[in-house]
Design a protein around this motif. Structure first.
Motif, PDB file in Angstrom:
ATOM      1  N   LEU A   1      10.706 -19.457  -2.365  1.00  0.00           N
ATOM      2  CA  LEU A   1      11.580 -18.288  -2.477  1.00  0.00           C
ATOM      3  C   LEU A   1      11.003 -17.239  -3.407  1.00  0.00           C
ATOM      4  CD1 LEU A   1      14.262 -16.946  -1.745  1.00  0.00           C
ATOM      5  CD2 LEU A   1      15.295 -18.124  -3.684  1.00  0.00           C
ATOM      6  N   ALA A   2      10.454 -17.653  -4.530  1.00  0.00           N
ATOM      7  CA  ALA A   2       9.975 -16.700  -5.533  1.00  0.00           C
ATOM      8  C   ALA A   2       8.753 -15.922  -5.059  1.00  0.00           C
ATOM      9  CB  ALA A   2       9.655 -17.437  -6.835  1.00  0.00           C
ATOM     10  N   VAL A   3       7.790 -16.600  -4.461  1.00  0.00           N
ATOM     11  CA  VAL A   3       6.561 -15.925  -4.033  1.00  0.00           C
ATOM     12  C   VAL A   3       6.838 -14.880  -2.945  1.00  0.00           C
ATOM     13  CG1 VAL A   3       4.299 -16.246  -2.964  1.00  0.00           C
ATOM     14  CG2 VAL A   3       5.084 -17.826  -4.746  1.00  0.00           C
ATOM     15  N   PRO A   4       7.592 -15.204  -1.863  1.00  0.00           N
ATOM     16  CA  PRO A   4       7.919 -14.164  -0.889  1.00  0.00           C
ATOM     17  C   PRO A   4       8.700 -13.001  -1.512  1.00  0.00           C
ATOM     18  CG  PRO A   4       8.339 -16.313   0.059  1.00  0.00           C
ATOM     19  CD  PRO A   4       8.042 -16.532  -1.395  1.00  0.00           C
ATOM     20  N   MET A   5       9.589 -13.290  -2.469  1.00  0.00           N
ATOM     21  CA  MET A   5      10.351 -12.221  -3.116  1.00  0.00           C
ATOM     22  C   MET A   5       9.404 -11.246  -3.825  1.00  0.00           C
ATOM     23  SD  MET A   5      13.450 -12.541  -5.915  1.00  0.00           S
ATOM     24  CE  MET A   5      14.148 -13.925  -5.002  1.00  0.00           C
ATOM     25  N   TRP A   6       8.435 -11.784  -4.511  1.00  0.00           N
ATOM     26  CA  TRP A   6       7.452 -10.941  -5.208  1.00  0.00           C
ATOM     27  C   TRP A   6       6.609 -10.150  -4.209  1.00  0.00           C
ATOM     28  CZ3 TRP A   6       2.072 -12.950  -6.499  1.00  0.00           C
ATOM     29  CH2 TRP A   6       1.297 -11.922  -7.051  1.00  0.00           C
ATOM     30  N   LEU A   7       6.120 -10.819  -3.150  1.00  0.00           N
ATOM     31  CA  LEU A   7       5.297 -10.132  -2.156  1.00  0.00           C
ATOM     32  C   LEU A   7       6.085  -9.048  -1.419  1.00  0.00           C
ATOM     33  CD1 LEU A   7       3.305 -13.146  -0.646  1.00  0.00           C
ATOM     34  CD2 LEU A   7       2.545 -11.487  -2.366  1.00  0.00           C
ATOM     35  N   LEU A   8       7.358  -9.300  -1.158  1.00  0.00           N
ATOM     36  CA  LEU A   8       8.186  -8.301  -0.488  1.00  0.00           C
ATOM     37  C   LEU A   8       8.474  -7.119  -1.411  1.00  0.00           C
ATOM     38  CD1 LEU A   8      10.623 -10.732   1.320  1.00  0.00           C
ATOM     39  CD2 LEU A   8       9.058  -9.153   2.438  1.00  0.00           C
ATOM     40  N   PHE A   9       8.557  -7.376  -2.693  1.00  0.00           N
ATOM     41  CA  PHE A   9       8.666  -6.281  -3.659  1.00  0.00           C
ATOM     42  C   PHE A   9       7.419  -5.393  -3.599  1.00  0.00           C
ATOM     43  CE2 PHE A   9       7.457  -4.872  -7.969  1.00  0.00           C
ATOM     44  CZ  PHE A   9       8.482  -3.957  -8.211  1.00  0.00           C
ATOM     45  N   GLU A  10       6.260  -6.018  -3.525  1.00  0.00           N
ATOM     46  CA  GLU A  10       5.009  -5.252  -3.414  1.00  0.00           C
ATOM     47  C   GLU A  10       4.984  -4.459  -2.103  1.00  0.00           C
ATOM     48  OE1 GLU A  10       2.903  -4.964  -5.772  1.00  0.00           O
ATOM     49  OE2 GLU A  10       3.559  -6.561  -7.116  1.00  0.00           O
ATOM     50  N   LEU A  11       5.500  -5.072  -1.028  1.00  0.00           N
ATOM     51  CA  LEU A  11       5.572  -4.363   0.247  1.00  0.00           C
ATOM     52  C   LEU A  11       6.475  -3.140   0.133  1.00  0.00           C
ATOM     53  CD1 LEU A  11       4.945  -4.200   3.297  1.00  0.00           C
ATOM     54  CD2 LEU A  11       6.891  -5.719   3.684  1.00  0.00           C
ATOM     55  N   GLY A  12       7.598  -3.298  -0.566  1.00  0.00           N
ATOM     56  CA  GLY A  12       8.495  -2.171  -0.776  1.00  0.00           C
ATOM     57  C   GLY A  12       7.827  -1.044  -1.534  1.00  0.00           C
ATOM     58  N   LEU A  13       6.987  -1.370  -2.510  1.00  0.00           N
ATOM     59  CA  LEU A  13       6.261  -0.348  -3.254  1.00  0.00           C
ATOM     60  C   LEU A  13       5.304   0.421  -2.351  1.00  0.00           C
ATOM     61  CD1 LEU A  13       5.393  -2.171  -6.618  1.00  0.00           C
ATOM     62  CD2 LEU A  13       7.254  -0.576  -6.150  1.00  0.00           C
ATOM     63  N   LEU A  14       4.719  -0.264  -1.372  1.00  0.00           N
ATOM     64  CA  LEU A  14       3.801   0.398  -0.451  1.00  0.00           C
ATOM     65  C   LEU A  14       4.531   1.294   0.549  1.00  0.00           C
ATOM     66  CD1 LEU A  14       1.326  -2.538   0.328  1.00  0.00           C
ATOM     67  CD2 LEU A  14       0.928  -0.577  -1.176  1.00  0.00           C
ATOM     68  N   LEU A  15       5.696   0.836   0.992  1.00  0.00           N
ATOM     69  CA  LEU A  15       6.418   1.567   2.037  1.00  0.00           C
ATOM     70  C   LEU A  15       7.277   2.705   1.492  1.00  0.00           C
ATOM     71  CD1 LEU A  15       7.604  -1.375   4.327  1.00  0.00           C
ATOM     72  CD2 LEU A  15       5.648   0.143   4.666  1.00  0.00           C
ATOM     73  N   ALA A  16       7.730   2.593   0.249  1.00  0.00           N
ATOM     74  CA  ALA A  16       8.654   3.586  -0.307  1.00  0.00           C
ATOM     75  C   ALA A  16       8.115   5.010  -0.239  1.00  0.00           C
ATOM     76  CB  ALA A  16       9.015   3.207  -1.748  1.00  0.00           C
ATOM     77  N   PRO A  17       6.864   5.274  -0.648  1.00  0.00           N
ATOM     78  CA  PRO A  17       6.370   6.662  -0.556  1.00  0.00           C
ATOM     79  C   PRO A  17       6.360   7.192   0.879  1.00  0.00           C
ATOM     80  CG  PRO A  17       4.951   5.342  -1.973  1.00  0.00           C
ATOM     81  CD  PRO A  17       5.877   4.387  -1.284  1.00  0.00           C
ATOM     82  N   VAL A  18       6.093   6.313   1.853  1.00  0.00           N
ATOM     83  CA  VAL A  18       6.070   6.740   3.250  1.00  0.00           C
ATOM     84  C   VAL A  18       7.464   7.161   3.696  1.00  0.00           C
ATOM     85  CG1 VAL A  18       5.562   6.037   5.617  1.00  0.00           C
ATOM     86  CG2 VAL A  18       4.119   5.227   3.731  1.00  0.00           C
ATOM     87  N   PHE A  19       8.464   6.344   3.393  1.00  0.00           N
ATOM     88  CA  PHE A  19       9.838   6.675   3.768  1.00  0.00           C
ATOM     89  C   PHE A  19      10.312   7.939   3.068  1.00  0.00           C
ATOM     90  CE2 PHE A  19      10.002   2.418   5.488  1.00  0.00           C
ATOM     91  CZ  PHE A  19      10.969   2.498   6.480  1.00  0.00           C
ATOM     92  N   VAL A  20       9.949   8.109   1.809  1.00  0.00           N
ATOM     93  CA  VAL A  20      10.355   9.308   1.071  1.00  0.00           C
ATOM     94  C   VAL A  20       9.756  10.548   1.709  1.00  0.00           C
ATOM     95  CG1 VAL A  20      10.141  10.521  -1.121  1.00  0.00           C
ATOM     96  CG2 VAL A  20      10.728   8.093  -1.093  1.00  0.00           C
ATOM     97  N   ARG A  21       8.494  10.468   2.078  1.00  0.00           N
ATOM     98  CA  ARG A  21       7.816  11.622   2.682  1.00  0.00           C
ATOM     99  C   ARG A  21       8.422  11.974   4.033  1.00  0.00           C
ATOM    100  NH1 ARG A  21       3.293   9.875   1.649  1.00  0.00           N
ATOM    101  NH2 ARG A  21       2.798   8.805   3.582  1.00  0.00           N
ATOM    102  N   VAL A  22       8.737  10.972   4.847  1.00  0.00           N
ATOM    103  CA  VAL A  22       9.287  11.215   6.180  1.00  0.00           C
ATOM    104  C   VAL A  22      10.707  11.764   6.120  1.00  0.00           C
ATOM    105  CG1 VAL A  22      10.021  10.080   8.308  1.00  0.00           C
ATOM    106  CG2 VAL A  22       7.819   9.505   7.302  1.00  0.00           C
ATOM    107  N   SER A  23      11.477  11.317   5.143  1.00  0.00           N
ATOM    108  CA  SER A  23      12.887  11.672   5.086  1.00  0.00           C
ATOM    109  C   SER A  23      13.190  12.879   4.206  1.00  0.00           C
ATOM    110  CB  SER A  23      13.705  10.474   4.571  1.00  0.00           C
ATOM    111  OG  SER A  23      13.315  10.141   3.252  1.00  0.00           O
ATOM    112  N   ARG A  24      12.183  13.573   3.767  1.00  0.00           N
ATOM    113  CA  ARG A  24      12.431  14.761   2.944  1.00  0.00           C
ATOM    114  C   ARG A  24      13.089  15.870   3.747  1.00  0.00           C
ATOM    115  NH1 ARG A  24       6.660  15.240  -0.281  1.00  0.00           N
ATOM    116  NH2 ARG A  24       7.127  13.766  -1.957  1.00  0.00           N
ATOM    117  N   ALA A  25      13.935  16.620   3.070  1.00  0.00           N
ATOM    118  CA  ALA A  25      14.525  17.805   3.682  1.00  0.00           C
ATOM    119  C   ALA A  25      13.464  18.895   3.801  1.00  0.00           C
ATOM    120  CB  ALA A  25      15.694  18.308   2.846  1.00  0.00           C
ATOM    121  N   PRO A  26      13.630  19.849   4.746  1.00  0.00           N
ATOM    122  CA  PRO A  26      12.628  20.912   4.900  1.00  0.00           C
ATOM    123  C   PRO A  26      12.349  21.655   3.613  1.00  0.00           C
ATOM    124  CG  PRO A  26      14.174  20.923   6.731  1.00  0.00           C
ATOM    125  CD  PRO A  26      14.693  19.931   5.736  1.00  0.00           C
ATOM    126  N   GLU A  27      13.390  21.921   2.811  1.00  0.00           N
ATOM    127  CA  GLU A  27      13.169  22.678   1.578  1.00  0.00           C
ATOM    128  C   GLU A  27      12.400  21.876   0.541  1.00  0.00           C
ATOM    129  OE1 GLU A  27      17.407  21.007   1.590  1.00  0.00           O
ATOM    130  OE2 GLU A  27      16.035  22.043   2.964  1.00  0.00           O
TER     131      GLU A  27
END
Length: 250
Positions: free
Chosen positions: A221-247
């Motif tokens: 349980l602990a190792v996948p939780m840590w790896l999924l946290f790292e995955l979230g760090l990689l994906l977060a900037p992508v989601f933020v960039r895609v979901s930005r408002a035009p302004e």
């Protein structure tokens, strides 16, 4: 907006929420009916009990101490499985309810999160069943003294399995939580990276609390939780960039 118009809007939202809840329940009910027809509660429970039975001596079986347990427990398993399989539909109803109040750039974020949340939860349950259960049950069976006959009760087994599956399903939602925190501006990716040592320690603490007291299940349980946290760090900037408002791009 007048008080009368505000009241009508509130009532319309309540009606919409009721309709979405009814549709979600109907979806779960239809899947449950299909599972009752095939493969049936007995076969579903046998599938769920397979990892436990594989760790017991040849010919050993589980026991039922309650009079109605042989009927109620397989029915509960079928209902839980129906709910898990219906998660994409349930999350879609939630998304359809909040979608009219979202901007176009926000909708681009919500729908992928709904889909990924469903898939990640199901993946967590599958990981728990196919990878963790067999190892945990073998460890427990081998640890038991020879003077003890291991005959698990089906109700206790169901409670244990559901709690473990929920724990792993919730754990696999870590990337979604990270993305939401970053997109809402609550915390930055850089700040989360600085929290990495505390996240790793927290993952092992959570694993020690929600899993049996053996190293195998805690690491699982602990190792996948840590790896999924790292995955979230990689994906977060992508989601933020895609979901930005035009302004926000300006």
């Amino acid at each position: 907006m007048t008080d009368e118009a505000a009241g009508e809007t509130f009532i319309s939202h309540l009606v919409e929420l009721r309709d979405r809840l009814v549709k979600a329940v109907i979806g779960v009910a239809l899947v449950c009916i299909a599972l009752l027809a095939w493969p049936g509660p007995a076969m579903i429970y046998d599938f769920l009990a397979a990892p436990m039975l594989a760790s017991l001596p040849v010919g050993a079986k589980m026991i039922a101490t309650g009079v109605s347990a042989p009927f109620l427990v397989p029915m509960k398993v079928t209902l839980v499985l129906a709910l898990i399989l219906s998660l994409p539909w349930v999350f879609y109803q939630a998304w359809a309810f909040i979608a009219p109040g979202l901007y176009a750039h926000e909708k681009r974020l919500v729908l992928p999160l709904v889909i990924s949340s469903s898939l990640l939860f199901i993946a967590g349950v599958a990981f728990c069943y196919f990878f963790v259960f067999g190892r945990v049950f073998h460890f427990i069976a081998n640890f038991a003294p020879t003077s003890i006959a291991v005959m698990p009760d089906i109700e206790n087994y169901l409670d244990f399995v559901i709690s473990m599956c929920l724990a792993f399903g919730a754990t696999f939602e870590v990337p979604v939580v990270v993305v939401i925190l970053v997109r809402m501006g609550i915390v930055s990716v850089e700040k989360l990276r600085s929290f990495r040592p505390y996240i790793i320690v927290g993952a092992f603490v959570i694993a020690a609390i929600v899993t049996p007291p053996d190293v195998v299940s805690q690491l699982a349980l602990a190792v996948p939780m840590w790896l999924l946290f790292e995955l979230g760090l990689l994906l977060a900037p992508v989601f933020v960039r895609v979901s930005r408002a035009p302004e926000e791009h300006a």
